[in-house]
Design a protein around this motif. Structure first.
Motif, short mmCIF file in Angstrom:
data_model
loop_
_atom_site.label_atom_id
_atom_site.label_comp_id
_atom_site.label_asym_id
_atom_site.label_seq_id
_atom_site.Cartn_x
_atom_site.Cartn_y
_atom_site.Cartn_z
N GLY A 18 -12.52 -2.98 -14.18
CA GLY A 18 -11.10 -3.35 -14.18
C GLY A 18 -10.47 -3.08 -12.84
O GLY A 18 -10.92 -2.20 -12.09
N ILE A 19 -9.43 -3.82 -12.53
CA ILE A 19 -8.72 -3.62 -11.27
C ILE A 19 -7.24 -3.42 -11.55
O ILE A 19 -6.64 -4.16 -12.35
CB ILE A 19 -8.93 -4.79 -10.29
N GLN A 20 -6.66 -2.41 -10.94
CA GLN A 20 -5.23 -2.18 -11.06
C GLN A 20 -4.53 -2.85 -9.89
O GLN A 20 -4.70 -2.47 -8.74
CB GLN A 20 -4.90 -0.69 -11.08
N LEU A 21 -3.74 -3.87 -10.19
CA LEU A 21 -3.00 -4.62 -9.19
C LEU A 21 -1.65 -3.94 -8.98
O LEU A 21 -0.90 -3.73 -9.94
CB LEU A 21 -2.82 -6.07 -9.64
N ALA A 22 -1.33 -3.63 -7.71
CA ALA A 22 -0.22 -2.73 -7.47
C ALA A 22 0.61 -3.12 -6.26
O ALA A 22 0.14 -3.80 -5.35
CB ALA A 22 -0.75 -1.30 -7.28
N HIS A 23 1.86 -2.66 -6.28
CA HIS A 23 2.75 -2.77 -5.12
C HIS A 23 3.60 -1.51 -5.11
O HIS A 23 4.29 -1.21 -6.08
CB HIS A 23 3.63 -4.01 -5.22
N ALA A 24 3.57 -0.77 -4.01
CA ALA A 24 4.23 0.53 -3.96
C ALA A 24 5.74 0.44 -3.76
O ALA A 24 6.45 1.42 -3.99
CB ALA A 24 3.62 1.39 -2.86
N GLY A 25 6.25 -0.72 -3.30
CA GLY A 25 7.69 -0.82 -3.09
C GLY A 25 8.18 0.21 -2.10
O GLY A 25 7.61 0.41 -1.03
N ARG A 26 9.26 0.93 -2.47
CA ARG A 26 9.86 1.87 -1.52
C ARG A 26 9.04 3.15 -1.37
O ARG A 26 9.36 3.99 -0.51
CB ARG A 26 11.29 2.20 -1.95
N LYS A 27 8.00 3.34 -2.18
CA LYS A 27 7.12 4.50 -2.04
C LYS A 27 5.92 4.19 -1.14
O LYS A 27 4.98 4.98 -1.06
CB LYS A 27 6.65 4.98 -3.41
N ALA A 28 5.97 3.05 -0.45
CA ALA A 28 4.92 2.70 0.50
C ALA A 28 5.15 3.42 1.83
O ALA A 28 6.12 4.15 2.00
CB ALA A 28 4.89 1.19 0.71
N SER A 29 4.22 3.17 2.78
CA SER A 29 4.32 3.70 4.14
C SER A 29 4.44 5.22 4.17
O SER A 29 5.35 5.78 4.77
CB SER A 29 5.51 3.04 4.88
N HIS A 30 3.48 5.88 3.52
CA HIS A 30 3.37 7.34 3.53
C HIS A 30 1.99 7.75 4.04
O HIS A 30 1.03 6.99 3.94
CB HIS A 30 3.57 7.91 2.13
N ARG A 31 1.91 8.96 4.56
CA ARG A 31 0.62 9.55 4.89
C ARG A 31 -0.12 9.92 3.61
O ARG A 31 0.52 10.22 2.60
CB ARG A 31 0.79 10.80 5.75
N ARG A 80 0.83 -1.20 0.00
CA ARG A 80 0.00 0.00 0.00
C ARG A 80 0.87 1.26 0.00
O ARG A 80 1.92 1.29 0.63
CB ARG A 80 -0.90 0.03 1.23
N ILE A 81 0.40 2.29 -0.68
CA ILE A 81 1.10 3.57 -0.64
C ILE A 81 0.91 4.21 0.73
O ILE A 81 1.84 4.74 1.33
CB ILE A 81 0.58 4.51 -1.74
N THR A 82 -0.32 4.16 1.23
CA THR A 82 -0.68 4.74 2.53
C THR A 82 -1.49 3.72 3.32
O THR A 82 -2.00 2.74 2.75
CB THR A 82 -1.53 6.02 2.37
N PRO A 83 -1.65 3.93 4.62
CA PRO A 83 -2.50 3.02 5.40
C PRO A 83 -3.96 3.02 4.94
O PRO A 83 -4.72 2.12 5.30
CB PRO A 83 -2.38 3.56 6.83
N ASN A 84 -4.35 4.02 4.14
CA ASN A 84 -5.73 4.17 3.71
C ASN A 84 -5.97 3.69 2.28
O ASN A 84 -7.03 3.96 1.71
CB ASN A 84 -6.15 5.64 3.83
N CYS A 85 -4.98 2.99 1.71
CA CYS A 85 -5.12 2.54 0.33
C CYS A 85 -5.83 1.19 0.24
O CYS A 85 -5.81 0.39 1.17
CB CYS A 85 -3.74 2.46 -0.34
N LEU A 86 -6.41 0.95 -0.92
CA LEU A 86 -7.20 -0.25 -1.18
C LEU A 86 -6.29 -1.47 -1.34
O LEU A 86 -5.15 -1.36 -1.80
CB LEU A 86 -8.00 -0.04 -2.47
N GLY A 87 -6.80 -2.65 -0.94
CA GLY A 87 -6.04 -3.88 -1.08
C GLY A 87 -6.90 -5.05 -1.49
O GLY A 87 -8.13 -5.01 -1.38
N ILE A 88 -6.24 -6.11 -1.98
CA ILE A 88 -6.95 -7.34 -2.32
C ILE A 88 -6.04 -8.53 -2.00
O ILE A 88 -5.87 -9.45 -2.80
CB ILE A 88 -7.43 -7.32 -3.79
#
Length: 366
Positions: free
Chosen positions: A98-111, A66-74
């Motif tokens: 459609g669904i965009q399947l994602a992984h934020a990598g090092r840009k995760a854990s942000h407000r 997730r990019i932020t704690p408030n981002c969508l997941g599956i």
């Protein structure tokens, strides 16, 4: 028939009613990755508003993606179940979900942006350790109030886990009725981090050469294609350029070279955006259609269908992109936030005959 914005478009056995796509846009409204009423209203409104493809925001394939704690997941069956009624409603309005399947990598854990957008340290209750092609965290700006979370370079086992997470997420998406799976490899997130020499400093089979840096994305696309129904398409969103001309970086020539390899791996369309790798990027003037030339270059250089995005607001402009074969789909982001019924208005302006929801026909243009 001359192609236009409101002619159907078919990929594999899936027909889109028109060429307008809701571009993925984070809503920062999920709870522990779970979809809420906001997602159903947001996506459902754009479906009722006439879009041909309604794409979710970046939907994380694992919690740390997730990019932020408030981002969508599956990343679980419960997450899929929370999205199922939204998928059903979008489809009931004639749009393709459609669904965009994602992984934020090092840009995760942000407000979230509305909370300042700062990185969240891993020892914060809301934060977590991030992973990437590198152990270098995403650079923070001068105004950031905290340092970024620690970033761990993925080893071979970690890479396998990421691929498996994409596969599992695709299977859950398939089972609840999504018609399109889009693999997110743009905007400086994990798969883009492997593509770009700016963020990939590895010396193993996933780093160094073009072949090695593109390996993970090709493996993810092939793995998603394996579990995705044969009659339904797989999209890949890429950043055609890092917008970093003064350093060794990912550029349009790389993207043109990549596109046929993605098609060989199972991609049916390239959704073309730009940037996101590094805050030093030099974004060109964001005028109408400022990123369209990137999509056009890929389409001309590879004959792979593309979606164009970036500052497209006017119906005549969007229509011309399709009619002049510069793009196959036109993705609208901010304009569909401002005007969720833009496709119905655009059809009227262009003289196209489209179906309105029965509940809204009293408001139909004369």
């Amino acid at each position: 028939m001359t192609r236009s914005l409101f002619t159907p478009f078919t990929l594999r056995e899936t027909e889109f009613r028109n060429r307008v796509m809701l571009s993925p846009m984070c809503q920062y409204s999920a709870t522990d990755g779970m979809a809420t009423d906001w997602h159903q209203v947001h996506l459902g409104t754009r479906a009722a508003g006439g879009a041909g493809v309604v794409m979710t925001e970046a939907t994380a394939v694992e919690p740390r993606g997730r990019i932020t704690p408030n981002c969508l997941g599956i990343w679980s069956d419960d997450h899929a179940e929370a999205l199922e009624s939204t998928v059903e409603f979008v489809a009931s309005q004639g749009a393709t979900p459609g669904i965009q399947l994602a992984h934020a990598g090092r840009k995760a854990s942000h407000r979230p942006p509305h909370e300042g957008g700062d990185p969240i340290p891993a020892d914060d209750p809301d934060g977590w350790e991030t992973v990437s092609s590198t152990d270098r965290p995403y650079p923070v700006g001068e105004d950031a109030s905290v340092d970024p979370a620690a970033t761990r370079r993925l080893d071979g086992e970690g890479i396998d886990e990421v691929i498996e997470a994409f596969v599992d997420a695709a299977a859950r998406s398939r089972d609840i009725g999504f018609e399109v799976a889009e693999v997110h490899a743009a905007h400086g997130y994990l798969l883009h981090q492997f593509l770009s020499p700016v963020t990939n400093d590895r010396d193993d089979e996933y780093g160094g050469s073009f072949e090695n840096r593109t390996r993970l994305l090709r493996e993810v696309v092939a793995a998603v294609r394996e579990v995705w129904p044969d009659g339904k398409p797989v999209f890949v969103r890429i950043s055609a350029t890092d917008w970093l001309p003064d350093r060794d970086s990912w550029d349009v020539d790389d993207s043109v070279r990549l596109a046929p390899l993605l098609a060989e791996a199972g991609a049916d369309l390239i959704d073309v955006s730009g940037g996101g790798t590094h805050p030093d990027q030099q974004i060109p003037s964001a005028g109408p259609g400022y990123q369209v030339p990137y999509a056009e270059a890929i389409r001309e250089g590879t004959d792979v269908p593309v979606a164009a995005v970036g500052g497209i607001t006017e119906p005549t402009h969007a229509d011309a992109l399709v009619r002049n074969e510069r793009a196959d789909l036109v993705a609208l982001g901010r304009e569909l936030l401002r005007r969720p019924y833009w496709p119905l208005e655009a059809a009227h302006e262009l003289g196209a005959d489209v179906e309105w929801p029965v509940q809204y026909r009293r408001g139909q243009f004369d």
